[in-house]
Write a protein that holds these residues in place. Structure first.
Motif, PDB file in Angstrom:
ATOM      1  N   UNK A 106       0.862  -1.066   0.089  1.00  0.00           N
ATOM      2  CA  UNK A 106       0.020   0.073  -0.040  1.00  0.00           C
ATOM      3  C   UNK A 106       0.837   1.279  -0.092  1.00  0.00           C
ATOM      4  N   UNK A 107       2.064   1.254   0.623  1.00  0.00           N
ATOM      5  CA  UNK A 107       2.796   2.309   0.844  1.00  0.00           C
ATOM      6  C   UNK A 107       3.534   2.630  -0.576  1.00  0.00           C
ATOM      7  N   UNK A 108       3.884   1.425  -1.020  1.00  0.00           N
ATOM      8  CA  UNK A 108       4.585   1.463  -2.511  1.00  0.00           C
ATOM      9  C   UNK A 108       3.734   2.343  -3.411  1.00  0.00           C
ATOM     10  N   UNK A 109       2.456   1.682  -3.505  1.00  0.00           N
ATOM     11  CA  UNK A 109       1.449   2.242  -4.500  1.00  0.00           C
ATOM     12  C   UNK A 109       0.976   3.570  -3.971  1.00  0.00           C
ATOM     13  N   UNK A 110       1.266   4.192  -2.837  1.00  0.00           N
ATOM     14  CA  UNK A 110       0.818   5.570  -2.537  1.00  0.00           C
ATOM     15  C   UNK A 110      -0.553   5.422  -2.155  1.00  0.00           C
ATOM     16  N   UNK A 111      -0.888   4.282  -1.247  1.00  0.00           N
ATOM     17  CA  UNK A 111      -2.323   4.120  -0.747  1.00  0.00           C
ATOM     18  C   UNK A 111      -2.317   3.603   0.516  1.00  0.00           C
ATOM     19  N   UNK A 119       0.158  -3.468 -23.194  1.00  0.00           N
ATOM     20  CA  UNK A 119      -1.035  -2.733 -23.198  1.00  0.00           C
ATOM     21  C   UNK A 119      -1.162  -2.067 -22.017  1.00  0.00           C
ATOM     22  N   UNK A 120      -0.600  -2.688 -20.565  1.00  0.00           N
ATOM     23  CA  UNK A 120      -0.762  -2.020 -19.358  1.00  0.00           C
ATOM     24  C   UNK A 120       0.329  -1.444 -18.840  1.00  0.00           C
ATOM     25  N   UNK A 121       1.555  -1.665 -19.224  1.00  0.00           N
ATOM     26  CA  UNK A 121       2.778  -1.421 -18.520  1.00  0.00           C
ATOM     27  C   UNK A 121       2.912   0.158 -18.198  1.00  0.00           C
ATOM     28  N   UNK A 122       2.526   0.932 -19.289  1.00  0.00           N
ATOM     29  CA  UNK A 122       2.276   2.141 -19.190  1.00  0.00           C
ATOM     30  C   UNK A 122       1.431   2.876 -17.902  1.00  0.00           C
ATOM     31  N   UNK A 123       0.234   2.282 -17.596  1.00  0.00           N
ATOM     32  CA  UNK A 123      -0.076   2.757 -16.543  1.00  0.00           C
ATOM     33  C   UNK A 123       0.077   2.282 -15.320  1.00  0.00           C
ATOM     34  N   UNK A 124       1.059   1.222 -15.270  1.00  0.00           N
ATOM     35  CA  UNK A 124       1.638   0.649 -14.079  1.00  0.00           C
ATOM     36  C   UNK A 124       2.958   1.374 -13.921  1.00  0.00           C
ATOM     37  N   UNK A 125       3.875   1.837 -14.823  1.00  0.00           N
ATOM     38  CA  UNK A 125       4.883   2.283 -14.686  1.00  0.00           C
ATOM     39  C   UNK A 125       4.987   3.842 -14.194  1.00  0.00           C
ATOM     40  N   UNK A 176       5.591   5.295 -11.108  1.00  0.00           N
ATOM     41  CA  UNK A 176       6.982   4.962 -10.496  1.00  0.00           C
ATOM     42  C   UNK A 176       7.941   5.854 -11.089  1.00  0.00           C
ATOM     43  N   UNK A 177       7.671   6.416 -12.347  1.00  0.00           N
ATOM     44  CA  UNK A 177       8.774   7.119 -12.972  1.00  0.00           C
ATOM     45  C   UNK A 177       8.536   8.701 -12.965  1.00  0.00           C
ATOM     46  N   UNK A 178       7.553   9.131 -12.009  1.00  0.00           N
ATOM     47  CA  UNK A 178       7.532  10.488 -11.809  1.00  0.00           C
ATOM     48  C   UNK A 178       7.562  10.818 -10.290  1.00  0.00           C
TER      49      UNK A 178
END
Length: 506
Positions: free
Chosen positions: A109-114, A248-254, A257-259
């Protein structure tokens, strides 16, 4: 002939349920974008559902295909033994997945900002596990040739999900204004996206309950040796599936994490995700085209060279795909209200994603060459290549756009999809011409591409401040494309039902 009729009927049922389901899910997007307080909330949903799609592929680890392969092999065990063995394996891995997520709930949850809402992760994990487990009972329905029950259960989930979303996001806020005391015991207006996950959770759980006959009314027999053989067959498919879904989904996952600034990342991801949904029109219509038009094309060429049928199917697929592209882009001034105005900043991704999805549709049609020649390893090669291209572009350009330019970083995601599918389309065509040559009508296809892009460029370069004039001008441009199509490649008399009507008038 009876078998062919059954195949056509089943395909129609599966196809309609798939298209209707996708369309109804698509209709939830305006509800979310208008009802959620910030674009960041929709960004969280976009991120979580991307994770869902990826983890669902991992948790089913190719067992659906493995089940079909071994259940239909007369040399193997009883089909129910195959089914129960696969189902046992899925149940164990699904439970283990949920236990692992719950064990590491706080760090995840912490890693995903939740970290303030770890229950979002918990609900997501349970939904994924239930979906993964239900995948095999649904496959069993297909094996039993029960498309009606399959479609009903799929549409049941869609109905429940939409109904519950409307209840929590529309009805409850309205009731709270009238009689807040009635809702205070279970409804919190600040919970927002939590109710989207709750709706999904309840719908998935109810569908799981309705699948109990396919789960418990069988002869359970677990065979470890059989499972090993099935896994040996299925696990390579897992690699192919992971590469495909990640493209198809990696952009929405990354993206988050990249900003560095996570709140800004989620806000921008919400804008990208909402506008991406507008472009999904291309996916739905091209899918509908394949279900509706391909059977007609192949029926017309039963007694002729099949490669000509493949070429014709491709030509008309592209022609109508470009028509859909122009239709959406020429009326984007109206269609943009599909999402809330605060998401309009991302409308520039729509033409890029739509063209990328058209390329993907062409790539999908081209894939017949390695299926017909039993060179399916090429499907894995293409999927891995597409993943590498998508990863590299996103990892390099999302941070670059964010730190060094005024270009929204999500444009890197859109162009990554465009370049990925364009590359795969071209390479698949080139390799396919070596192993299974098909004389596609490149001249006609090129003319339509040139015509469509020219009309689109004219529409963009000649601005009209007045919206009515702008829409009128674009309508004229769209009619030019349609008239050219009707005159050259789809004469009115060749349209089956219209041809019958014209004959009756004569």
């Amino acid at each position: 002939m009876a078998g062919m009729k059954s195949l056509v009927k089943d395909t129609a049922i599966y196809g309609v349920s798939s298209i209707v389901g996708r369309f109804l899910n698509w209709c939830l997007v305006p509800l979310y974008t208008y009802k959620l307080t910030t674009t960041g909330e929709f960004g969280i949903i976009t991120n979580l559902y991307a994770w869902m799609a990826l983890l669902l592929v991992i948790l089913t680890y190719g067992l659906e295909t493995g089940f079909f392969r071994f259940a239909n092999d007369p040399k193997q065990e009883n089909p129910q033994t195959v089914y129960s063995t696969c189902l046992t394996s899925l149940s164990v891995t699904s439970v283990l997945f949920v236990l692992i997520i719950f064990l590491f709930l706080t760090p995840i949850s912490t890693a995903l900002e939740l970290k303030e809402h770890p229950e979002y992760i918990a609900m997501t994990a349970i939904i994924i596990a239930m979906d993964a487990f239900c995948a095999l009972p649904f496959a069993y329905l297909r094996y039993q040739k029960r498309p009606i029950r399959f479609a009903i259960l799929k549409l049941l989930f869609i109905t429940l999900n939409i109904g519950l979303n409307l209840f929590f996001l529309v009805v409850c806020p309205w009731l709270q204004k009238i009689a807040p005391a009635w809702l205070s015991w279970f409804y919190n207006p600040e919970y927002g996206i939590g109710y989207i996950l709750i709706s999904n959770f309840i719908g998935t759980f109810i569908v799981l309950l309705t699948l109990f006959p396919e789960i418990f009314r069988i002869h359970w027999h677990f065979r470890p040796d059989l499972l090993k053989r099935i896994l040996r067959y299925s696990l390579p498919l897992l690699i192919l599936g992971i590469a495909g879904i990640m493209s198809q989904t990696i952009d929405k996952i990354l993206y988050p994490l990249l900003i560095e600034n996570k709140s800004i990342a989620m806000e921008q991801l919400g804008i990208y995700g909402a506008n991406y949904k507008i472009a999904i029109v291309m996916v739905m219509f091209t899918q509908a085209f394949r279900y509706a038009y391909e059977p007609f094309i192949f029926a017309q060429h039963q007694l002729t060279d099949k490669t000509q049928a493949y070429a014709d199917a491709m030509k008309y697929f592209i022609i109508f795909g470009l028509l859909i592209f122009l239709g959406v882009m020429f009326y984007i001034d109206i269609l943009r209200y599909f999402i809330a105005p605060r998401y309009f900043a991302g409308l520039k991704v729509v033409p890029v994603i739509m063209m990328a999805e058209l390329f993907f549709g062409i790539f999908f049609n081209l894939s017949l060459w390695y299926k017909l020649t039993d060179r399916t390893q090429w499907g894995a090669y293409f999927s891995v290549l597409g993943l590498i291209i998508t990863l590299l572009i996103n990892i390099i350009f999302i941070p670059y756009f964010y730190n060094h330019t005024t270009i929204p970083p999500y444009m890197a995601c859109a162009w990554a999809a465009f370049i990925c599918y364009l590359t795969l389309m071209v390479i698949s065509w080139a390799v396919g011409q070596h192993y299974y040559p098909i004389r596609y009508d490149m001249r006609t296809i090129s003319i339509y591409f040139l015509l469509a892009l020219s009309l689109y460029a004219i529409a963009m370069w000649i601005p009209f401040e007045n919206i009515l004039l702008r829409l009128g001008f674009k309508t004229i441009l769209l009619l030019i494309y349609i008239i050219y199509l009707l005159k050259n490649d789809l004469p009115l008399k060749e349209i089956p039902y219209l041809n019958r009507y014209l004959k009756n008038k004569q």
